[in-house]
Enzyme design. Structure first.
Site, mmCIF file in Angstrom:
data_model
loop_
_atom_site.group_PDB
_atom_site.id
_atom_site.type_symbol
_atom_site.label_atom_id
_atom_site.label_comp_id
_atom_site.label_asym_id
_atom_site.label_seq_id
_atom_site.Cartn_x
_atom_site.Cartn_y
_atom_site.Cartn_z
ATOM 1 N N SER A 115 -81.027 29.895 -47.892
ATOM 2 C CA SER A 115 -80.790 31.005 -46.961
ATOM 3 C C SER A 115 -80.147 32.192 -47.655
ATOM 4 O O SER A 115 -80.086 33.294 -47.089
ATOM 5 C CB SER A 115 -79.917 30.547 -45.788
ATOM 6 N N HIS A 116 -79.637 32.006 -48.878
ATOM 7 C CA HIS A 116 -79.076 33.110 -49.660
ATOM 8 C C HIS A 116 -79.898 33.370 -50.925
ATOM 9 O O HIS A 116 -79.478 34.149 -51.777
ATOM 10 C CB HIS A 116 -77.625 32.810 -50.045
ATOM 11 N N ASP A 168 -78.921 30.362 -42.126
ATOM 12 C CA ASP A 168 -79.539 29.077 -41.800
ATOM 13 C C ASP A 168 -80.179 29.106 -40.411
ATOM 14 O O ASP A 168 -81.214 28.468 -40.171
ATOM 15 C CB ASP A 168 -78.500 27.962 -41.878
#
Length: 491
Positions: A208-209, A347
């Site tokens: 998610s990053h 997320d």
């Protein structure tokens, strides 16, 4: 996909052995299939009373005692076979039979253990020890094992299909990301910093990053929220505090400029604080604190963002998800990175993108009611972890970041329309030697090593560090990879 009561009970009625009443009561109490079922089921059993709990324990099979004559559920048969209990020697079978008889006579229910990950020798050793316990202790232990078995079964049933991914060599991925950024408005220094940070996150398994963020960075540059050619500007130093204006540059590049200055100041004074205003922080928090840990310093950082989080008791978003990070030098360092929300917003975005539901307690829909639909939570409000405790931590972060130049989340604006805030970051660095003398860090690291050896304990950041050491290409989600390739002009 919506399910009715019969389908829900058919799916989950067997996770507690021959006890579908647990799933029935969960459904009747309003549980959503996508929620975190294990703690809900556990509460139902814990509140059912002693007689119902005893009946539940008695519904379990004897270990290695009924494989030959039937009576096992499919789940128990597979679990016992997985532990090798269907391959007992005559001596082992005789000992199991004797222990079963003695145990049932003493406690009134069969010996229960979550056999996943255990072999016959380990199970027999546990059996020998527990048969010597008191009835009160063993009742609690057996019930805890029942809950563990149920949680494992629920987890297996709720495994989602794998997202299609493509292997990409790290150097190739770094060049691809850098090309996409440079082609869409980033300077060479900015593109390199963002690409390197993104590659680390992807390699750590923090998808998610990782590459997922690149289209957002580019959209923010095109919207003017990020200035891809800006560089941080020094404002002042007052005592141990450095103030910089990031001039709307991306955080990875801002840190390339400012963190070395913070480290030098901390090594001189024993403590240093970076007040970094007007920065586009769209990344995880651990890179800045882990970088400080690599310099032998303790790091703490936090930032606020757009209004996503409802305070405890509220239904309207006021706080940001307000992440914070903390790191202590080590090999690997202790590295804590957490949002004040129950679940990181990235997320939730991934869950919505992949069509997955999220657990109960993650957020509220626009109507202020709880939901497990990530798309509705993105339109409504996220919730703090731990109720009032998480809410208090979010408030602390809000104030620290606000004092560094804000804006406070309730008045922050998403000018990029991609959820990228332009605000302030608070970063503090501490010298372990200044705090406790020459041996302070060694003692801290020894404590951490003792903690690592405690069975069942996993330190914060451990999974990321394990992933980071894995060689070979990175598995990038196909849809995201295609987006980045298009942004790089390769499709």
């Amino acid at each position: 996909m919506k399910v009715d009561r019969d389908a829900f009970v058919a799916r989950y009625g067997g996770v507690y052995e021959h006890s579908p009443w647990v799933a029935e009561r969960a459904w009747d109490g309003g549980i959503a299939e996508a929620g975190d079922l294990a703690p809900v089921f556990r509460r139902i059993v814990d509140r059912a009373g002693h007689e119902a709990q005893l009946a539940l324990l008695r519904a379990h099979p004897d270990l290695a005692g009924r494989l030959a004559v039937g009576g096992l559920t499919a789940e128990s048969a597979a679990e016992q076979a997985g532990a090798g209990l269907d391959q007992c020697t005559e001596a082992e079978f005789a000992e199991f039979s004797a222990l079963n008889a003695r145990y049932v006579e003493k406690f009134g229910f069969p010996f229960i253990v979550a056999v996943r990950g255990l072999d016959r020798a380990a199970i027999l050793e546990a059996f020998r020890k527990r048969v010597e316990g008191t009835p009160e202790e063993e009742f609690r232990t057996a019930l805890a094992q029942v809950h563990r078995i149920a949680a494992l079964r629920i987890s297996e049933k709720n495994v989602h299909p794998e997202v299609p991914r493509t292997p990409v060599e790290r150097d190739d991925l770094l060049r691809l990301i850098g090309t996409a950024l440079a082609r869409n408005g980033a300077s060479a220094a900015c593109a390199t910093a963002v690409a390197e940070m993104t590659l680390v996150a992807e390699g750590d398994g923090a998808h998610s990053h990782g590459v997922f963020r690149i289209p957002g960075y580019i959209a923010a540059m095109k919207a003017g929220a990020i200035d891809g050619h800006a560089a941080p500007r020094f404002i002042s130093r007052q005592g141990a505090v450095l103030r910089y204006d990031a001039m709307r540059c991306a955080a990875p590049y801002a840190y390339d400029v400012t963190l070395p200055e913070l480290a030098r100041l901390t090594q001189e004074l024993g403590v240093g604080v970076l007040s970094l205003a007007n920065v586009a922080h769209f990344q995880a928090m651990w890179p800045e604190t882990e970088w400080l840990a690599e310099q032998g310093l303790v790091g703490f950082a936090c930032t606020a963002n757009l209004p996503y989080l409802a305070p405890a008791g509220g239904t309207r978003p006021v706080f940001g998800t307000n992440p914070l990070a903390f790191a202590v030098p080590g090999n690997p360092p202790v590295a804590i990175d957490m949002a004040s929300s129950t679940m990181a917003r990235g997320d939730i975005m991934l869950a919505a993108r992949e069509g997955r539901s999220v657990a109960d307690g993650v957020g509220l829909g626009p109507d202020g009611l709880p939901t497990s639909d990530p798309a509705e939570i993105l339109k409504g409000a996220q919730l703090p972890f731990g109720g009032h405790k998480g809410s208090a931590i979010a408030l602390m972060v809000e104030l620290l970041a606000g004092l560094c130049g804000g804006p406070y989340s309730d008045v922050a604006e998403d000018t990029s329309k991609v959820g990228l805030p332009v605000g302030a970051v608070f970063v503090m660095a501490l010298s372990p030697e200044a705090l406790g003398g020459e041996g302070a860090l060694a003692e801290a690291q020894a404590f951490v090593e003792r903690l690592r050896k405690v069975p069942g304990v996993r330190l914060p950041g451990a999974r990321r560090h394990i992933n980071r050491r894995k060689p070979g290409p990175l598995m990038v989600e196909n849809r995201i990879l295609a987006e980045v390739r298009a942004l790089a002009g390769l499709d």
